[in-house]
Design an enzyme around this catalytic site. Structure first.
Site, PDB file in Angstrom:
ATOM      1  N   ARG A 155       4.055  -9.457 -14.788  1.00  0.00           N
ATOM      2  CA  ARG A 155       3.818  -8.735 -16.054  1.00  0.00           C
ATOM      3  C   ARG A 155       4.666  -7.473 -16.151  1.00  0.00           C
ATOM      4  O   ARG A 155       5.279  -7.198 -17.181  1.00  0.00           O
ATOM      5  CB  ARG A 155       2.342  -8.354 -16.174  1.00  0.00           C
ATOM      6  N   ILE A 156       4.723  -6.699 -15.049  1.00  0.00           N
ATOM      7  CA  ILE A 156       5.488  -5.448 -15.111  1.00  0.00           C
ATOM      8  C   ILE A 156       6.989  -5.760 -15.130  1.00  0.00           C
ATOM      9  O   ILE A 156       7.754  -5.137 -15.874  1.00  0.00           O
ATOM     10  CB  ILE A 156       5.122  -4.505 -13.940  1.00  0.00           C
ATOM     11  N   SER A 236       7.061  -0.256  -6.412  1.00  0.00           N
ATOM     12  CA  SER A 236       5.944  -1.176  -6.157  1.00  0.00           C
ATOM     13  C   SER A 236       5.176  -0.768  -4.904  1.00  0.00           C
ATOM     14  O   SER A 236       4.151  -0.092  -5.016  1.00  0.00           O
ATOM     15  CB  SER A 236       6.409  -2.632  -6.115  1.00  0.00           C
ATOM     16  N   ARG A 237       5.688  -1.103  -3.723  1.00  0.00           N
ATOM     17  CA  ARG A 237       5.020  -0.676  -2.496  1.00  0.00           C
ATOM     18  C   ARG A 237       6.071  -0.328  -1.443  1.00  0.00           C
ATOM     19  O   ARG A 237       7.045  -1.067  -1.252  1.00  0.00           O
ATOM     20  CB  ARG A 237       4.131  -1.808  -1.953  1.00  0.00           C
ATOM     21  N   GLU A 266       2.486   7.378   2.992  1.00  0.00           N
ATOM     22  CA  GLU A 266       2.158   8.215   1.826  1.00  0.00           C
ATOM     23  C   GLU A 266       0.959   9.084   2.135  1.00  0.00           C
ATOM     24  O   GLU A 266      -0.033   8.556   2.662  1.00  0.00           O
ATOM     25  CB  GLU A 266       1.881   7.326   0.611  1.00  0.00           C
ATOM     26  N   HIS A 285       4.379   8.504  -5.906  1.00  0.00           N
ATOM     27  CA  HIS A 285       3.558   7.336  -6.289  1.00  0.00           C
ATOM     28  C   HIS A 285       2.810   7.601  -7.607  1.00  0.00           C
ATOM     29  O   HIS A 285       1.579   7.682  -7.638  1.00  0.00           O
ATOM     30  CB  HIS A 285       2.569   6.975  -5.175  1.00  0.00           C
TER      31      HIS A 285
END
Ligand code: DGY
Length: 325
Positions: A155-156, A236-237, A266, A285
């Site tokens: 979707r993104i 994303s990650r 993080e 983030h």
């Protein structure tokens, strides 16, 4: 009797009021994240937990005999241990859809900032340096008409493709588990092999969830395959990237720059070399961090939570746990 729930971070008042109608609740309002020990203690007597990245462990589930649901205020759910949750029949929910445009906006913001050196030149201007003939320092790369490679056309990814095609006349390459014919048609996108995408793209944008398959999917080999002029964008990650090898690639001009919203650790360590590179744009983030979207996410998570603790089917169960209800 109302079900008891614990929420690990502050949420908007309207969302709190919604939860209050259905649950007895406690919220962790401290600026510092809750410690693991305290979370275990809080979990002991509740039917629901809600938070951004509650790490699901054997210990946590062991200590929480009444727990029915963990409601993530996030779309990503790598914090869930799916096997454990299945075994114990604990529901897990997330907050898809509401953040897609907001994350895509940030990706483009970072992409523009890296390509046109906006963040670097912001520091340069504010430092009072704009009194020299420094034209070469100002030269970035164009965004329009370039090739963007999107790794993960979910979707993104599709929202990013829309901005790239309609806003910037970019050529779009992408990888995914399958061809997305609708996206191909709408945005003139081309499905291709991962290696081809890496070697042909001016901007490589990754938009994959963190899974066993995507863990460390970008490393030495992948950065070597990219153009020396390529800019790598990750919102994303962090753990899908071997960060040491990214740093090496940047230090050795194997790629030209990076735009990063996520990191292996993080918050990022303040001595991380990425933070002192002029060709790297960094943000903490903030993919979904617009006030409106964070509100929507919190409300969605609250509705999932309330449904779960009251033995109703939450709307946004993660697909791996859908058959538990
Ligand atoms: C998400 O929703 O997964 C964002 O990355 C915030 O964690």
């Amino acid at each position: 009797m109302k079900a008891k729930v614990f929420i690990t971070k502050p949420i908007p008042l309207e969302v709190e009021n919604y939860i209050a109608k259905f649950c007895e609740y406690e919220i962790w309002r401290n600026e510092k994240p809750i410690s693991e020990e305290l979370l275990l203690e809080k979990a002991r007597s509740v039917a629901g937990l809600m938070g951004a990245h509650i790490k699901v462990t054997e210990d946590l589930l062991e200590q929480a005999p009444q727990l029915k649901i963990i409601s993530n205020i996030a779309v990503g759910y790598e914090n869930f241990d799916i096997d454990l949750m299945r075994k114990r029949k604990i529901l897990g929910t997330h907050t898809p859809f509401v953040l897609d445009d907001t994350v895509a906006d940030l990706v483009f913001g970072i992409l523009l900032a890296a390509g046109r050196k906006i963040a670097y030149l912001d520091r340069y201007t504010k430092a009072g340096n704009w009194n020299k003939i420094d034209d070469n320092k100002f030269l970035g790369v164009d965004i329009h008409n370039k090739t963007i490679g999107i790794v993960g056309m979910g979707r993104i990814g599709e929202k990013i493709a829309k901005r790239a095609a309609l806003g910037f006349d970019m050529k779009i390459l992408y990888t995914d588990r399958e061809v997305k014919s609708e996206v191909d048609k709408k945005f003139n996108a081309t499905f291709c092999e991962f290696e081809q995408l890496l070697s042909r793209s001016d901007f490589v944008v990754t938009m994959t969830p963190l899974t066993r398959e995507t863990y460390l999917m970008f490393g030495e080999k992948e950065f070597k395959l990219m153009k020396n002029s390529a800019i790598f964008i990750n919102c994303s990650r962090g753990k899908i990237v071997n960060e040491k090898e990214l740093i090496f690639a940047l230090q050795n001009n194997e790629i030209a720059g990076a735009g990063l919203d996520v990191y292996t650790q993080e918050p990022i360590d303040k001595n991380n070399p990425l933070l002192s590179m002029d060709n790297v744009v960094t943000t903490p983030h903030i993919g979904s961090a617009s006030a409106a979207t964070r509100f929507e996410m919190a409300m969605k998570a609250a509705k999932n939570l309330v449904a779960g603790v009251n033995d109703n089917k939450p709307e946004n169960l993660v697909w791996e746990l859908k058959d538990l209800v």
